[in-house]
Design a protein around this motif. Structure first.
Motif, PDB file in Angstrom:
ATOM      1  N   HIS A 289     -20.886 -32.816  50.490  1.00  0.00           N
ATOM      2  CA  HIS A 289     -22.093 -32.504  49.332  1.00  0.00           C
ATOM      3  C   HIS A 289     -23.196 -31.736  50.616  1.00  0.00           C
ATOM      4  N   GLU A 290     -23.666 -30.614  50.083  1.00  0.00           N
ATOM      5  CA  GLU A 290     -24.519 -30.010  50.627  1.00  0.00           C
ATOM      6  C   GLU A 290     -25.883 -29.431  49.738  1.00  0.00           C
ATOM      7  N   GLY A 291     -26.370 -30.685  48.912  1.00  0.00           N
ATOM      8  CA  GLY A 291     -27.449 -30.816  48.293  1.00  0.00           C
ATOM      9  C   GLY A 291     -27.382 -29.569  47.042  1.00  0.00           C
ATOM     10  N   ASN A 292     -28.513 -28.732  47.123  1.00  0.00           N
ATOM     11  CA  ASN A 292     -28.674 -27.697  45.998  1.00  0.00           C
ATOM     12  C   ASN A 292     -27.587 -26.680  46.001  1.00  0.00           C
ATOM     13  N   ARG A 293     -26.839 -26.149  46.947  1.00  0.00           N
ATOM     14  CA  ARG A 293     -25.775 -25.339  46.969  1.00  0.00           C
ATOM     15  C   ARG A 293     -24.492 -26.039  46.465  1.00  0.00           C
ATOM     16  N   THR A 294     -24.199 -27.181  46.647  1.00  0.00           N
ATOM     17  CA  THR A 294     -23.300 -27.694  45.932  1.00  0.00           C
ATOM     18  C   THR A 294     -23.459 -27.961  44.482  1.00  0.00           C
ATOM     19  N   ASP A 295     -24.449 -28.094  43.917  1.00  0.00           N
ATOM     20  CA  ASP A 295     -24.847 -28.282  42.637  1.00  0.00           C
ATOM     21  C   ASP A 295     -24.618 -26.789  42.073  1.00  0.00           C
ATOM     22  N   ALA A 296     -24.869 -25.641  42.579  1.00  0.00           N
ATOM     23  CA  ALA A 296     -24.587 -24.341  42.173  1.00  0.00           C
ATOM     24  C   ALA A 296     -23.112 -23.998  42.123  1.00  0.00           C
ATOM     25  N   VAL A 297     -22.426 -24.510  43.199  1.00  0.00           N
ATOM     26  CA  VAL A 297     -20.904 -24.554  43.280  1.00  0.00           C
ATOM     27  C   VAL A 297     -20.322 -25.280  42.024  1.00  0.00           C
ATOM     28  N   ASP A 298     -20.809 -26.466  41.750  1.00  0.00           N
ATOM     29  CA  ASP A 298     -20.329 -27.150  40.318  1.00  0.00           C
ATOM     30  C   ASP A 298     -20.523 -26.526  39.283  1.00  0.00           C
ATOM     31  N   LEU A 299     -21.769 -25.773  39.152  1.00  0.00           N
ATOM     32  CA  LEU A 299     -22.158 -25.028  38.023  1.00  0.00           C
ATOM     33  C   LEU A 299     -21.174 -23.906  37.705  1.00  0.00           C
ATOM     34  N   LEU A 300     -20.986 -23.116  38.621  1.00  0.00           N
ATOM     35  CA  LEU A 300     -19.925 -22.074  38.507  1.00  0.00           C
ATOM     36  C   LEU A 300     -18.457 -22.282  38.305  1.00  0.00           C
ATOM     37  N   ALA A 301     -18.259 -23.621  38.907  1.00  0.00           N
ATOM     38  CA  ALA A 301     -16.735 -24.243  38.433  1.00  0.00           C
ATOM     39  C   ALA A 301     -17.069 -24.698  37.140  1.00  0.00           C
ATOM     40  N   SER A 302     -17.640 -25.112  36.422  1.00  0.00           N
ATOM     41  CA  SER A 302     -18.018 -25.516  35.131  1.00  0.00           C
ATOM     42  C   SER A 302     -17.764 -24.514  34.283  1.00  0.00           C
ATOM     43  N   LEU A 303     -18.338 -23.374  34.677  1.00  0.00           N
ATOM     44  CA  LEU A 303     -18.205 -22.219  33.848  1.00  0.00           C
ATOM     45  C   LEU A 303     -16.812 -21.659  33.838  1.00  0.00           C
ATOM     46  N   VAL A 304     -16.219 -21.995  34.952  1.00  0.00           N
ATOM     47  CA  VAL A 304     -14.601 -21.498  34.962  1.00  0.00           C
ATOM     48  C   VAL A 304     -13.880 -22.546  33.977  1.00  0.00           C
ATOM     49  N   ILE A 305     -14.279 -23.728  33.957  1.00  0.00           N
ATOM     50  CA  ILE A 305     -13.558 -24.585  32.907  1.00  0.00           C
ATOM     51  C   ILE A 305     -13.891 -24.053  31.472  1.00  0.00           C
ATOM     52  N   GLY A 306     -15.146 -23.567  31.165  1.00  0.00           N
ATOM     53  CA  GLY A 306     -15.325 -22.863  30.000  1.00  0.00           C
ATOM     54  C   GLY A 306     -14.552 -21.692  29.673  1.00  0.00           C
ATOM     55  N   HIS A 307     -14.190 -21.087  30.772  1.00  0.00           N
ATOM     56  CA  HIS A 307     -13.055 -19.979  30.611  1.00  0.00           C
ATOM     57  C   HIS A 307     -11.966 -20.505  29.969  1.00  0.00           C
ATOM     58  N   MET A 308     -11.505 -21.566  30.728  1.00  0.00           N
ATOM     59  CA  MET A 308     -10.177 -22.258  30.626  1.00  0.00           C
ATOM     60  C   MET A 308     -10.040 -22.712  29.065  1.00  0.00           C
ATOM     61  N   ALA A 309     -11.190 -23.437  28.878  1.00  0.00           N
ATOM     62  CA  ALA A 309     -11.093 -24.179  27.431  1.00  0.00           C
ATOM     63  C   ALA A 309     -11.290 -22.885  26.244  1.00  0.00           C
ATOM     64  N   VAL A 310     -11.961 -21.909  26.496  1.00  0.00           N
ATOM     65  CA  VAL A 310     -11.938 -20.898  25.177  1.00  0.00           C
ATOM     66  C   VAL A 310     -10.423 -20.191  25.192  1.00  0.00           C
ATOM     67  N   SER A 311      -9.937 -19.857  26.406  1.00  0.00           N
ATOM     68  CA  SER A 311      -8.885 -19.153  26.537  1.00  0.00           C
ATOM     69  C   SER A 311      -7.725 -19.909  25.622  1.00  0.00           C
ATOM     70  N   MET A 312      -7.780 -21.285  25.626  1.00  0.00           N
ATOM     71  CA  MET A 312      -6.831 -21.949  25.079  1.00  0.00           C
ATOM     72  C   MET A 312      -6.836 -21.786  23.402  1.00  0.00           C
ATOM     73  N   LEU A 313      -7.908 -21.130  22.975  1.00  0.00           N
ATOM     74  CA  LEU A 313      -8.010 -21.028  21.538  1.00  0.00           C
ATOM     75  C   LEU A 313      -7.411 -19.963  20.974  1.00  0.00           C
ATOM     76  N   PHE A 314      -7.204 -18.719  21.811  1.00  0.00           N
ATOM     77  CA  PHE A 314      -6.925 -17.469  21.282  1.00  0.00           C
ATOM     78  C   PHE A 314      -5.841 -16.813  22.099  1.00  0.00           C
ATOM     79  N   GLU A 315      -5.614 -17.102  23.281  1.00  0.00           N
ATOM     80  CA  GLU A 315      -4.703 -16.319  24.219  1.00  0.00           C
ATOM     81  C   GLU A 315      -3.393 -16.153  23.598  1.00  0.00           C
ATOM     82  N   PRO A 316      -2.722 -15.178  23.457  1.00  0.00           N
ATOM     83  CA  PRO A 316      -1.477 -14.982  22.848  1.00  0.00           C
ATOM     84  C   PRO A 316      -0.389 -15.134  24.140  1.00  0.00           C
TER      85      PRO A 316
END
Length: 379
Positions: A289-316
Motif C-alpha cells: 500500500h502506498e497511501g493516497n496513490r493506492t486509493d486512486a488505483v483502487d478507484l480506477l479499478a472500481s471504474l473498470v468493474i463498472g465497465h464489466m458490470a454494465v457490459s453484461m447487460l447488453f453486449e451481444p
C-alpha cells in the motif's frame, strides 16, 4: 500464480524499458499505415459508420456515431490519424512503462494487444475512451483521490451526455464499488441487501429495458451485419421478471468471461486470457500500500468493474465485449503493478534509504501519532 509471473525473469532496467517502449511505438506507427491490408474487416465496422457521417450521410443521424463523427470531422483526415497515433503512442508507452520484470512485461503485452487491435488502428468511439483512461491515470498519479473522483465524474458525464448515455451507469457503479470495497463488513452486508432489494422491486418493464438491447443487437448482427455474429448470443429467457433478469445476467457473465465453455477455439482461449487477466488485476489483493496513490488505483479499478458490470447487460458478442473492456486496459495494468512484489528501488528515498511516504500516508501517520503538521515543521 499471477504474482509468480509478475516477479518472473530478470528485472528490467529503465534503459531497457525505454528501448522496448520506443521499439513498440515505432512498430505500432509503422503498422498503423498498413492496417487496412492485414486487419479483418470487422475491425473497421464502427469506423466506417463514423466516416459515413463525416462524409455527409444521415444514416446514423443523432446517434453516438454522429456525435463522434462531428469531432473527427473537425480534425480532418490527417488530424484524425495524428490523433489516433498520439493516443496509441501514449497508451503503449504507459503500459510498457509499468513493466518491472520480464514476466510483468509479458502480462502487459496481453493487455496491450486487444486494445491496439480493436481501438487504436481506427478512429472510433472507443479510441476516445482510451484517451479518457490515459487522462485519468495521469491525474491519479499526481493528485489526491478526491480530485481524481471529480475528474472522473466530469469526464464520464461529458462522454455520457454527448456519446453514450450508459456511461453514467458505469460511473455510478464504479463509485459504488469503490465505497463498497472500503466499507466495513456490516456496511457491505447492508449494501448488498439494498442492491438486491432495489433490483427486486423494479417493475418488470425495467428488466426488459435493461436487457432487451442485447437481443436487438444480435438481430442486427445476424441480419444486418456482413460480418455475422459467430459468438453472438441472445438472452437465455425473456427478461420480464427478477428471476429472468438474474438468469440472463449470470448467463451473460459465463458467455463473456468464460467463452471457451461455448466456443472452445484458439481465439476464445486468447480472449479468455485477456479477460482473466483484466478480472484478476481489478479484483486481486494488493501486495503493498502506498497511501493516497493506492486509493486512486483502487478507484480506477472500481471504474473498470463498472465497465464489466454494465457490459453484461447488453453486449451481444465476445468481440464487442473485448473491444469495450480493452479500452480501459491501462487502469488494469496500473493496478496489476500493485499485485506483484514491492518495488524496493522505486519505493525508497534515494537520500535516506527509508521508504517513501506520500502525502496521504504522511497525514495518516501524523493522525495516528497525534502529531500536528505545524509541529512537524519545528522538529
Amino acid at each position: 500464480m499471477l504474482r509468480k509471473i509478475l516477479s518472473a525473469g530478470p528485472r528490467l532496467s529503465t534503459g531497457v524499458v525505454r528501448l522496448f517502449t520506443g521499439l513498440a511505438i515505432v512498430m505500432y506507427f509503422t503498422m498503423y499505415w498498413k492496417a487496412s491490408a492485414f486487419l479483418p474487416e470487422f475491425v473497421f465496422r464502427d469506423s466506417e459508420k463514423i466516416q459515413s457521417q463525416v462524409g455527409g450521410s444521415s444514416t446514423y443521424q443523432d446517434t453516438s456515431f454522429d456525435a463522434v463523427a462531428k469531432l473527427y470531422s473537425s480534425l480532418g483526415n490527417t488530424g484524425s490519424n495524428l490523433f489516433v497515433l498520439t493516443v496509441g503512442g501514449l497508451f503503449i508507452g504507459l503500459m510498457v512503462g509499468y513493466s518491472k520484470r520480464v514476466g510483468g512485461l509479458l502480462l502487459n503485452i496481453v493487455l496491450i494487444a486487444p486494445c491496439v487491435f480493436f481501438n487504436l488502428f481506427v478512429a472510433s468511439k472507443d479510441t476516445l475512451v482510451v484517451l479518457m483512461s490515459i487522462v485519468l491515470v495521469l491525474i491519479a498519479r499526481r493528485w489526491r483521490v478526491w480530485q481524481v473522483m471529480i475528474a472522473m465524474i466530469t469526464i464520464y458525464s461529458a462522454y455520457a451526455l454527448t456519446v453514450r448515455i450508459y456511461f453514467e451507469l458505469i460511473l455510478v457503479i464504479g463509485i459504488g464499488v469503490w465505497f463498497f470495497r472500503r466499507a466495513s463488513l456490516r456496511i457491505k452486508t447492508l449494501l448488498i441487501f439494498a442492491v438486491v432489494l432495489g433490483l427486486y422491486v423494479l417493475p418488470n418493464s425495467a428488466y426488459f429495458v435493461l436487457l432487451h438491447p442485447r437481443d436487438m443487437a444480435v438481430d442486427y448482427l445476424v441480419a444486418g451485419s456482413p460480418y455475422g455474429a459467430r459468438t453472438g448470443f441472445y438472452n437465455l429467457v425473456e427478461p420480464q421478471s427478477f428471476t429472468a433478469f438474474c438468469a440472463d445476467y449470470i448467463y451473460a457473465i459465463l458467455r463473456l468471461t468464460v467463452p471457451v465453455l461455448f466456443y472452445p477455439g484458439p481465439k476464445e482461449f486468447a480472449m479468455l486470457l485477456f479477460v482473466g487477466l483484466a478480472v484478476a488485476s481489478v479484483f486481486g489483493r494488493k501486495s503493498f500500500h502506498e497511501g493516497n496513490r493506492t486509493d486512486a488505483v483502487d478507484l480506477l479499478a472500481s471504474l473498470v468493474i463498472g465497465h464489466m458490470a454494465v457490459s453484461m447487460l447488453f453486449e451481444p458478442d465476445l468481440g464487442s465485449y473485448i473491444r469495450h473492456l480493452s479500452s480501459v486496459a491501462l487502469s488494469c495494468a496500473w493496478r496489476l503493478n500493485y499485485l506483484g512484489p514491492r518495488r524496493v528501488g522505486a519505493s525508497r528515498n534515494v537520500l535516506t534509504g527509508r521508504p517513501r511516504i506520500d502525502s496521504g500516508s504522511r497525514e495518516s501517520i501524523n493522525r495516528r501519532e497525534n502529531i500536528h503538521p505545524t509541529k512537524v515543521q519545528h522538529l
